[in-house]
Scaffold this active site. Structure first.
Site, PDB file in Angstrom:
ATOM      1  N   ASN A 105       0.801  -1.232   0.000  1.00  0.00           N
ATOM      2  CA  ASN A 105       0.000   0.000   0.000  1.00  0.00           C
ATOM      3  C   ASN A 105       0.834   1.282   0.000  1.00  0.00           C
ATOM      4  O   ASN A 105       0.436   2.271  -0.609  1.00  0.00           O
ATOM      5  CB  ASN A 105      -0.996  -0.018   1.169  1.00  0.00           C
ATOM      6  CG  ASN A 105      -0.325  -0.002   2.512  1.00  0.00           C
ATOM      7  OD1 ASN A 105       0.775  -0.520   2.668  1.00  0.00           O
ATOM      8  ND2 ASN A 105      -0.967   0.598   3.472  1.00  0.00           N
ATOM      9  N   GLY A 144       2.609  -5.374   7.639  1.00  0.00           N
ATOM     10  CA  GLY A 144       1.561  -6.035   6.854  1.00  0.00           C
ATOM     11  C   GLY A 144       0.381  -6.362   7.740  1.00  0.00           C
ATOM     12  O   GLY A 144       0.157  -5.713   8.761  1.00  0.00           O
ATOM     13  N   SER A 145      -0.351  -7.390   7.362  1.00  0.00           N
ATOM     14  CA  SER A 145      -1.596  -7.701   8.079  1.00  0.00           C
ATOM     15  C   SER A 145      -1.322  -8.425   9.403  1.00  0.00           C
ATOM     16  O   SER A 145      -0.249  -9.021   9.588  1.00  0.00           O
ATOM     17  CB  SER A 145      -2.474  -8.576   7.190  1.00  0.00           C
ATOM     18  OG  SER A 145      -1.808  -9.799   6.947  1.00  0.00           O
ATOM     19  N   GLU A 191      -2.706 -11.131  10.352  1.00  0.00           N
ATOM     20  CA  GLU A 191      -2.646 -12.579  10.122  1.00  0.00           C
ATOM     21  C   GLU A 191      -1.221 -12.999   9.730  1.00  0.00           C
ATOM     22  O   GLU A 191      -0.681 -13.959  10.274  1.00  0.00           O
ATOM     23  CB  GLU A 191      -3.640 -12.988   9.019  1.00  0.00           C
ATOM     24  CG  GLU A 191      -5.102 -12.878   9.437  1.00  0.00           C
ATOM     25  CD  GLU A 191      -5.554 -11.457   9.803  1.00  0.00           C
ATOM     26  OE1 GLU A 191      -5.085 -10.490   9.154  1.00  0.00           O
ATOM     27  OE2 GLU A 191      -6.354 -11.310  10.749  1.00  0.00           O
ATOM     28  N   GLY A 212       1.507 -11.283  10.282  1.00  0.00           N
ATOM     29  CA  GLY A 212       2.368 -10.980  11.439  1.00  0.00           C
ATOM     30  C   GLY A 212       2.363 -12.127  12.434  1.00  0.00           C
ATOM     31  O   GLY A 212       3.404 -12.540  12.950  1.00  0.00           O
ATOM     32  N   GLU A 257       4.765  -4.357  12.492  1.00  0.00           N
ATOM     33  CA  GLU A 257       3.911  -3.183  12.252  1.00  0.00           C
ATOM     34  C   GLU A 257       2.689  -3.700  11.512  1.00  0.00           C
ATOM     35  O   GLU A 257       2.745  -3.959  10.310  1.00  0.00           O
ATOM     36  CB  GLU A 257       4.634  -2.157  11.368  1.00  0.00           C
ATOM     37  CG  GLU A 257       5.976  -1.674  11.891  1.00  0.00           C
ATOM     38  CD  GLU A 257       5.841  -0.500  12.840  1.00  0.00           C
ATOM     39  OE1 GLU A 257       4.700  -0.131  13.205  1.00  0.00           O
ATOM     40  OE2 GLU A 257       6.875   0.047  13.239  1.00  0.00           O
ATOM     41  N   CYS A 303      -2.663   1.982   6.697  1.00  0.00           N
ATOM     42  CA  CYS A 303      -2.838   1.350   8.010  1.00  0.00           C
ATOM     43  C   CYS A 303      -3.408   2.342   9.016  1.00  0.00           C
ATOM     44  O   CYS A 303      -4.232   1.986   9.851  1.00  0.00           O
ATOM     45  CB  CYS A 303      -1.505   0.779   8.486  1.00  0.00           C
ATOM     46  SG  CYS A 303      -0.155   1.959   8.437  1.00  0.00           S
ATOM     47  N   GLU A 313       9.578   1.971  14.804  1.00  0.00           N
ATOM     48  CA  GLU A 313      10.657   2.453  13.947  1.00  0.00           C
ATOM     49  C   GLU A 313      10.606   3.969  13.928  1.00  0.00           C
ATOM     50  O   GLU A 313       9.671   4.577  14.432  1.00  0.00           O
ATOM     51  CB  GLU A 313      10.481   1.872  12.539  1.00  0.00           C
ATOM     52  CG  GLU A 313      10.836   0.387  12.543  1.00  0.00           C
ATOM     53  CD  GLU A 313      10.518  -0.341  11.267  1.00  0.00           C
ATOM     54  OE1 GLU A 313       9.543   0.022  10.608  1.00  0.00           O
ATOM     55  OE2 GLU A 313      11.254  -1.269  10.928  1.00  0.00           O
TER      56      GLU A 313
HETATM   57  P1  NAD Z   1       0.093  -9.025   3.916  1.00  0.00           P
HETATM   58  O1  NAD Z   1       0.267  -9.389   5.346  1.00  0.00           O
HETATM   59  O2  NAD Z   1      -0.789  -9.876   3.091  1.00  0.00           O
HETATM   60  O3  NAD Z   1       1.509  -9.041   3.165  1.00  0.00           O
HETATM   61  C1  NAD Z   1       2.591  -8.265   3.622  1.00  0.00           C
HETATM   62  C2  NAD Z   1       3.907  -8.891   3.161  1.00  0.00           C
HETATM   63  O4  NAD Z   1       4.074 -10.148   3.814  1.00  0.00           O
HETATM   64  C3  NAD Z   1       3.979  -9.179   1.661  1.00  0.00           C
HETATM   65  O5  NAD Z   1       5.265  -8.844   1.196  1.00  0.00           O
HETATM   66  C4  NAD Z   1       3.753 -10.676   1.588  1.00  0.00           C
HETATM   67  O6  NAD Z   1       4.313 -11.280   0.451  1.00  0.00           O
HETATM   68  C5  NAD Z   1       4.456 -11.126   2.844  1.00  0.00           C
HETATM   69  N1  NAD Z   1       4.050 -12.449   3.365  1.00  0.00           N
HETATM   70  C6  NAD Z   1       2.838 -13.044   3.265  1.00  0.00           C
HETATM   71  N2  NAD Z   1       2.866 -14.248   3.884  1.00  0.00           N
HETATM   72  C7  NAD Z   1       4.110 -14.408   4.392  1.00  0.00           C
HETATM   73  C8  NAD Z   1       4.753 -15.435   5.140  1.00  0.00           C
HETATM   74  N3  NAD Z   1       4.132 -16.534   5.506  1.00  0.00           N
HETATM   75  N4  NAD Z   1       6.033 -15.254   5.503  1.00  0.00           N
HETATM   76  C9  NAD Z   1       6.706 -14.130   5.167  1.00  0.00           C
HETATM   77  N5  NAD Z   1       6.154 -13.133   4.443  1.00  0.00           N
HETATM   78  C10 NAD Z   1       4.869 -13.256   4.066  1.00  0.00           C
HETATM   79  O7  NAD Z   1      -0.372  -7.510   3.895  1.00  0.00           O
HETATM   80  P2  NAD Z   1      -0.769  -6.610   2.624  1.00  0.00           P
HETATM   81  O8  NAD Z   1      -2.109  -7.042   2.136  1.00  0.00           O
HETATM   82  O9  NAD Z   1       0.366  -6.537   1.679  1.00  0.00           O
HETATM   83  O10 NAD Z   1      -0.893  -5.147   3.311  1.00  0.00           O
HETATM   84  C11 NAD Z   1      -2.027  -4.659   3.934  1.00  0.00           C
HETATM   85  C12 NAD Z   1      -1.919  -4.766   5.451  1.00  0.00           C
HETATM   86  O11 NAD Z   1      -0.743  -4.117   5.910  1.00  0.00           O
HETATM   87  C13 NAD Z   1      -3.070  -4.042   6.149  1.00  0.00           C
HETATM   88  O12 NAD Z   1      -3.518  -4.820   7.232  1.00  0.00           O
HETATM   89  C14 NAD Z   1      -2.417  -2.759   6.661  1.00  0.00           C
HETATM   90  O13 NAD Z   1      -3.075  -2.174   7.755  1.00  0.00           O
HETATM   91  C15 NAD Z   1      -1.062  -3.258   7.008  1.00  0.00           C
HETATM   92  N6  NAD Z   1      -0.107  -2.146   7.086  1.00  0.00           N
HETATM   93  C16 NAD Z   1       0.442  -1.814   8.303  1.00  0.00           C
HETATM   94  C17 NAD Z   1       1.317  -0.734   8.406  1.00  0.00           C
HETATM   95  C18 NAD Z   1       1.953  -0.335   9.725  1.00  0.00           C
HETATM   96  O14 NAD Z   1       2.925   0.403   9.691  1.00  0.00           O
HETATM   97  N7  NAD Z   1       1.472  -0.788  10.852  1.00  0.00           N
HETATM   98  C19 NAD Z   1       1.637   0.012   7.265  1.00  0.00           C
HETATM   99  C20 NAD Z   1       1.056  -0.347   6.046  1.00  0.00           C
HETATM  100  C21 NAD Z   1       0.197  -1.437   5.971  1.00  0.00           C
END
Ligand code: NAD
Length: 474
Positions: free
Chosen positions: A147, A223-224, A226, A228, A245, A279, A455
């Site tokens: 995003n 990322g998400s 789930e 995390g 995060e 996010c 961070e």
């Molecule tokens: P996602 O969790 O689907 O993917 C994030 C990353 O993780 C991708 O690069 C993906 O390839 C990787 N990934 C997926 N499964 C993995 C595994 N088993 N092992 C290692 N890596 C893996 O998230 P998304 O759909 O790309 O992003 C949207 C989410 O991110 C939303 O929930 C949003 O709120 C969150 N987000 C959080 C922040 C923050 O700073 N807190 C910032 C931006 C987005």
């Protein structure tokens, strides 16, 4: 495009490639290598080889390298922004903001390099004297979402590199190209080979082997929730450091003492930024009773005026969502809100937009209930759910009633009200009369289900270095 490993731009070992789709019209935006375990192994090896020289280089040298990168990023901002818009969907104006934001992050880290030189030493009667060194951790891994790919990449690259670590970065397969272009710009500005490596691929094939690699000392994941959780589970017991995060479901509390028109305009602008895919976007508007109707009426007036279109069209206020699954999820959430009794006001799509684009007109949902099941989860799109609250206590209770704890804001002219809310809101960052602002000078991280560790600010020192104590007897 190709992956960046050591001194090479390279294909994956398998030779397979993944097509990246332009979310505005479904056409190919480009291709990247489909990286896997063997590519991760090569990248970690390159990062390990580069570590000794990089970690022993003066901090000022590392800072200058980041500063040069920032200069080049600023110079090439239009080109980078266009790549970002083509793969991610956001309006060019926002893509350029993001690219310039990444340059500002590198400038911040370049300037903070001087903070890393100071050790601590003291006379210790009976023990001699001691010193505490700050040392880099080694090879770090960064895994990022689609995003805000360029900005989030910069947070992780800046922090890891200035502290003397080397990095393997895996961008999301939904938006890897602008990050590859960023890496290429950094190499041209003098970053030694292997200090930053970028492996493209999906989570299962490239992300999973990266977090499990035994030479990776720290993982910084955004990322998400789930994913995390899956990473925390997979690395439990390995002693790798972890920063998570994760998602957010930020409340924005609007008090009766503010101008309802200005507050509604601000809420709309914030929520529509990046088509609601941020996010820390204000995902639940909690509006106090006395101001509720005026606030909602302004949104009803302005939502139909929102121009939706291709990110490359300067007239577009919002572009498409990034992907089809995201669009389906948002449309379903709107239907489910309606099912819970909310009243929906929708913007409209102009004629002539590609049927293959993931466009989603903004939706205002009024009459949302405090215990809405839909609102207990993050909606990643241009949905503006309004919940009415009787008073501040109730607003804070609703605000804190989810598993998330990323950001929160309070909109009021009363300092005492702002203070009360700032103390009570469960979030890593609380804004007063603003939201979603994340300057690199302050730490950013979530609490509760939104993760742990932060961070930026000075937190990066703790996050990316270890202390080593040396005691010398006399
Ligand atoms: P996602 O969790 O689907 O993917 C994030 C990353 O993780 C991708 O690069 C993906 O390839 C990787 N990934 C997926 N499964 C993995 C595994 N088993 N092992 C290692 N890596 C893996 O998230 P998304 O759909 O790309 O992003 C949207 C989410 O991110 C939303 O929930 C949003 O709120 C969150 N987000 C959080 C922040 C923050 O700073 N807190 C910032 C931006 C987005």
């Amino acid at each position: 495009m190709q992956m960046m490993i050591g001194d090479q731009f390279t294909e994956s070992v398998s030779g397979e490639r993944t097509r990246i789709t332009n979310p505005a019209d479904g056409t190919p935006a480009g291709e990247v290598p489909s990286g896997g375990e063997e590519d991760v192994r090569r990248a970690v090896e390159a990062a390990s080889e580069a570590f000794v020289r990089w970690s022993e280089s003066p901090t000022s040298h590392r800072g200058i390298t980041l500063f040069r990168s920032a200069e080049l990023i600023r110079r090439e901002a239009d080109r980078l922004a266009l790549i970002l818009t083509t793969e991610q969907g956001k309006p060019l104006r926002e893509a350029k903001d993001e690219v310039l934001g990444a340059a500002a992050v590198f400038e911040y880290y370049a300037g903070s390099a001087s903070l890393l030189t100071a050790g601590y030493s003291g006379k210790l009667p009976r023990y001699g004297y001691g010193m505490v060194q700050r040392r880099p951790l080694g090879v770090c891994a960064a895994i990022i979402p689609w995003n805000m790919s360029v900005l989030i990449a910069a947070w992780k690259i800046g922090a890891a590199l200035v502290t003397g670590n080397t990095l393997v970065l895996k961008p999301s397969i939904q938006a890897p190209m602008a990050v590859l272009a960023l890496g290429e710009v950094m190499q041209r500005s003098g970053l030694p080979p292997g200090v930053l490596n970028i492996v493209t691929g999906n989570g299962a094939e490239a992300g999973d082997p990266l977090i499990r690699h035994e030479d990776v000392r720290k993982i910084s994941f955004t990322g998400s929730i789930e994913t995390g959780r899956a990473i925390a589970g997979a690395t439990a017991g390995t002693m790798k450091r972890l920063t998570l995060e994760l998602g957010g479901n930020d409340p924005m509390i609007v008090c009766p003492d503010v101008d309802p028109v200005a507050a509604a305009d601000a809420a709309l602008a914030l929520r529509l930024y990046n088509c609601g895919q941020i996010c820390t976007s204000p995902k639940r508007l909690i509006v106090l009773d006395e101001i509720h109707d005026a606030f909602v009426s302004r949104l009803q007036q302005t939502i139909p005026e929102v121009v939706i279109g291709q990110g490359t069209d300067p007239a577009s206020r919002i572009g498409p969502l990034n992907n089809e699954a995201g669009k389906t999820g948002v449309e379903e959430a709107i239907l489910r809100l309606e099912g819970e009794g909310a009243v929906i006001y929708r913007g409209t799509l102009p004629a002539g937009l590609s049927q293959k684009g993931f466009f989603c007109p903004p939706a205002l949902a009024t009459g949302c209930t405090a215990d809405s099941t839909v609102l207990s989860e993050e909606i990643f799109g241009p949905v503006i759910p309004v919940i009415r609250a009787e008073d501040l206590d109730e607003a804070i209770e609703i605000a804190n009633s989810t598993r998330y704890g990323l950001g929160a804001s309070i909109w009021t002219e009363q300092i005492s009200t702002a203070e009360r809310a700032a103390e009570a809101l469960e979030a890593g960052i609380v804004w007063v009369n603003q939201h979603m602002k994340l300057p690199p000078e302050v730490p950013f991280g979530g609490v509760k289900g939104s993760g742990f560790g932060s961070e930026n600010g000075l937190s990066f020192i703790e996050a990316y270095t270890m202390e080593k104590t040396i005691l010398i007897s006399r």
